[in-house]
Design a protein around this motif. Structure first.
Motif, short mmCIF file in Angstrom:
data_model
loop_
_atom_site.label_atom_id
_atom_site.label_comp_id
_atom_site.label_asym_id
_atom_site.label_seq_id
_atom_site.Cartn_x
_atom_site.Cartn_y
_atom_site.Cartn_z
N ILE A 97 0.96 -1.21 -0.05
CA ILE A 97 0.30 0.12 0.01
C ILE A 97 0.86 1.31 0.15
N GLY A 98 1.97 1.45 0.83
CA GLY A 98 2.77 2.32 0.91
C GLY A 98 3.54 2.87 -0.19
N ASP A 99 3.77 1.70 -1.11
CA ASP A 99 4.50 1.70 -2.34
C ASP A 99 3.75 2.76 -3.39
N SER A 100 2.33 2.84 -3.32
CA SER A 100 1.61 3.24 -4.58
C SER A 100 0.59 4.36 -3.81
N TYR A 101 0.37 4.58 -2.62
CA TYR A 101 -0.71 5.29 -2.12
C TYR A 101 0.09 6.34 -1.07
N ARG A 102 0.02 7.65 -1.09
CA ARG A 102 0.66 8.49 -0.42
C ARG A 102 -0.27 9.38 0.76
N TYR A 103 0.40 9.46 1.90
CA TYR A 103 -0.24 9.63 3.01
C TYR A 103 0.47 11.09 3.50
N ASP A 104 -0.15 12.17 4.39
CA ASP A 104 0.14 13.27 4.79
C ASP A 104 0.30 13.16 6.32
N SER A 105 -0.50 12.28 7.09
CA SER A 105 -0.55 12.53 8.42
C SER A 105 -0.27 11.04 8.92
N PHE A 106 0.27 10.27 8.11
CA PHE A 106 0.22 8.82 8.61
C PHE A 106 1.41 8.28 8.16
N ASN A 107 2.32 7.68 9.08
CA ASN A 107 3.39 6.77 8.52
C ASN A 107 3.04 5.31 8.13
N ILE A 108 3.57 4.71 6.94
CA ILE A 108 3.38 3.53 6.51
C ILE A 108 4.63 3.06 6.23
N GLU A 109 4.97 1.84 6.10
CA GLU A 109 6.31 1.35 5.57
C GLU A 109 6.00 1.38 3.95
N ARG A 110 7.20 1.46 3.42
CA ARG A 110 7.39 1.61 1.97
C ARG A 110 8.62 0.71 1.71
N PRO A 111 8.85 0.23 0.44
CA PRO A 111 9.97 -0.69 0.04
C PRO A 111 11.30 -0.28 0.47
N ASP A 112 11.65 0.96 0.46
CA ASP A 112 13.01 1.48 0.55
C ASP A 112 13.25 1.25 2.11
N ASP A 113 12.12 1.08 2.93
CA ASP A 113 12.44 0.98 4.35
C ASP A 113 13.17 -0.12 4.37
N PHE A 114 13.03 -1.06 3.75
CA PHE A 114 13.56 -2.55 3.78
C PHE A 114 14.65 -2.78 2.61
N GLN A 115 15.08 -1.76 2.09
CA GLN A 115 16.00 -1.73 0.81
C GLN A 115 15.43 -2.95 -0.19
N LEU A 116 14.08 -2.81 -0.50
CA LEU A 116 13.61 -3.65 -1.67
C LEU A 116 12.85 -2.85 -2.82
N ASP A 117 12.89 -3.37 -3.71
CA ASP A 117 12.51 -2.82 -5.01
C ASP A 117 10.96 -2.39 -5.07
N ALA A 118 10.79 -1.10 -5.40
CA ALA A 118 9.39 -0.79 -5.70
C ALA A 118 8.83 -1.47 -6.67
N GLY A 119 7.42 -1.35 -6.69
CA GLY A 119 6.65 -1.93 -7.79
C GLY A 119 6.51 -3.42 -8.06
N ARG A 120 6.78 -4.06 -6.77
CA ARG A 120 6.45 -5.51 -6.73
C ARG A 120 5.22 -5.74 -5.87
N GLU A 121 5.13 -7.04 -6.07
CA GLU A 121 3.64 -7.71 -5.34
C GLU A 121 3.74 -7.93 -4.02
N TYR A 122 2.56 -8.20 -3.39
CA TYR A 122 2.20 -8.22 -2.07
C TYR A 122 3.07 -9.50 -1.71
N GLU A 123 3.05 -10.62 -2.54
CA GLU A 123 3.60 -11.86 -2.11
C GLU A 123 5.20 -11.55 -1.80
N TYR A 124 5.71 -11.00 -2.68
CA TYR A 124 6.95 -10.69 -2.83
C TYR A 124 7.50 -9.91 -1.44
N TYR A 125 6.96 -8.98 -1.09
CA TYR A 125 7.18 -8.08 0.21
C TYR A 125 6.97 -9.00 1.19
N SER A 126 6.10 -9.53 1.37
CA SER A 126 5.76 -10.50 2.51
C SER A 126 6.96 -11.62 2.67
#
Length: 385
Positions: A97-126
């Motif tokens: 979700i954090g990879d494609s949806y942006r927030y103003d008041s809410f912190n959510i994890e993104r791929p670069d937080d784990f040194q992972l490639d952006a644009g991948r699927e849920y199964e890959y990140y899990s």
């Protein structure tokens, strides 16, 4: 707090139609025992007022938006990655979700937080996050790592504690009816509100099955319905809808699934192949025969439920001829070959009535082999992490 949630939903009626529809399709209930502010699953949207009261109004709304997007992606109801803990799938869902949806008041994890490639699927990140968790996510402790440290307004509401992550995914279980209900909502959406094009495309793509076993089976036999009819409330009666039970018929096709276990297939890919086999049981298939092959073929095993454990034999070279010959000799209606495609082209026996479906490991394998595969049968691919 319930009044505040209702006010947010009222605003969404005009500004966020898909989020409004998907949350209103769930029972909204209070649950003070959970360690995360909100969570969804089992057709419920639960909130902990003791945690929400510590958050700003803007953060509460964006927290609700996260759950709405999660539901639209159907993470709580399907596509649960194999061999991943609740903690890993909750984090993987957030990263998606954090990879494609942006927030103003809410912190959510993104791929670069784990040194992972952006644009991948849920199964890959899990799966990648599962590898990062201490002791595979089974040990006690807060489980902080990479982007897990959280902040004042995080999705788990407690600085990334392990229990909060586990609670976030605590209601998630496969529910085909709920997934289809959400697909119906998605197909009706005309205005995506704050959901941008990238996330909207991802949501729409989630309605497309990677391997549709119903279509696969229909390609093997003119009639795939057996004489066994089963009543079910999961499907409405055509005349009276849900007032009376509907019915489904079960598959009665003799099917052999052949799994490539040659040395070119990684252990991770094998787990995905068996994930495909597990998926077939959701579509009314009551049993399948499964074999493994490399340069030979293992004994055929009849499976009547999704396998929990896998014992892999072989790991040598590859020959498609053995499993195809076996399927033809034993008069199977069809054979599904899960493979990367790297082996000599087989020759179909004379008077072969067994139909073939090649399931390629990924798009690259499909591009390399679909030409000769299509001369022998049908071909599809899995997008593997």
């Amino acid at each position: 707090m319930r009044q505040k949630i209702s006010e947010i939903l009222e605003r969404w009626f005009l500004t966020e139609p898909p989020m409004f529809m998907v949350l209103c399709a769930h029972e909204i209930t209070e649950n003070r025992s959970i360690a995360c502010p909100v969570r969804c699953g089992k057709r419920r949207f639960e909130f902990n007022p003791d945690l929400l009261v510590e958050m700003s109004d803007a953060a509460i709304e964006e927290c609700m938006k996260t759950e709405a997007v999660r539901l639209l992606l159907k993470h709580p109801y399907e596509r649960r990655p194999d061999q991943c803990s609740d903690q890993a799938i909750a984090m993987g869902s957030n990263v998606t979700i954090g990879d494609s949806y942006r927030y103003d008041s809410f912190n959510i994890e993104r791929p670069d937080d784990f040194q992972l490639d952006a644009g991948r699927e849920y199964e890959y990140y899990s799966r990648k996050i599962q590898e990062l968790l201490p002791d595979g996510g089974d040990s006690d402790g807060d489980g902080n790592r990479g982007g897990m440290d959280g902040g004042e307004n995080t999705c788990d509401g407690s600085q990334g504690s392990k229990k909060a992550w586990q609670d976030l995914a605590g209601l998630w279980e496969e529910d085909e009816f709920a997934a289809q209900m959400i697909n119906g909502i998605i197909n009706e959406v005309k205005d995506w509100g704050s959901i941008g094009g990238k996330m909207a495309e991802k949501i729409i793509a989630s309605t497309k099955a990677k391997i549709n076993w119903k279509q696969v089976m229909s390609g093997f036999r003119a009639s795939i319905l057996s004489s066994r009819k089963k009543l079910t409330r999961m499907r409405p009666n055509r005349r009276t809808e849900f007032e009376n039970m509907g019915s489904v018929r079960e598959f009665d096709t003799r099917l052999l699934i052949a799994v490539d276990v040659s040395g070119s297939i990684s252990s991770k890919t094998l787990s995905y192949f068996y994930g495909v086999i597990r998926g077939c049981f959701k579509y009314g298939i009551t049993e399948v025969d499964v074999c493994q092959f490399d340069c030979g073929i293992s004994p055929v095993v009849n499976i009547k439920k999704a396998p929990d454990e896998i014992l892999v034999l072989g790991r040598g070279g590859t020959s498609f001829q053995e499993p195809i010959d076996y399927a033809v000799q034993n008069r199977y209606d069809g054979i599904v070959l899960l493979t990367d495609g790297y082996a000599p082209t087989p020759v179909l026996p004379q008077n072969c009535r067994t139909k073939l479906l090649w399931v390629c490991e990924n798009k690259a394998c499909f591009n390399a082999h679909h030409g000769w595969m299509e001369k022998l049968g049908r071909v599809c691919t899995m997008e593997l992490a």
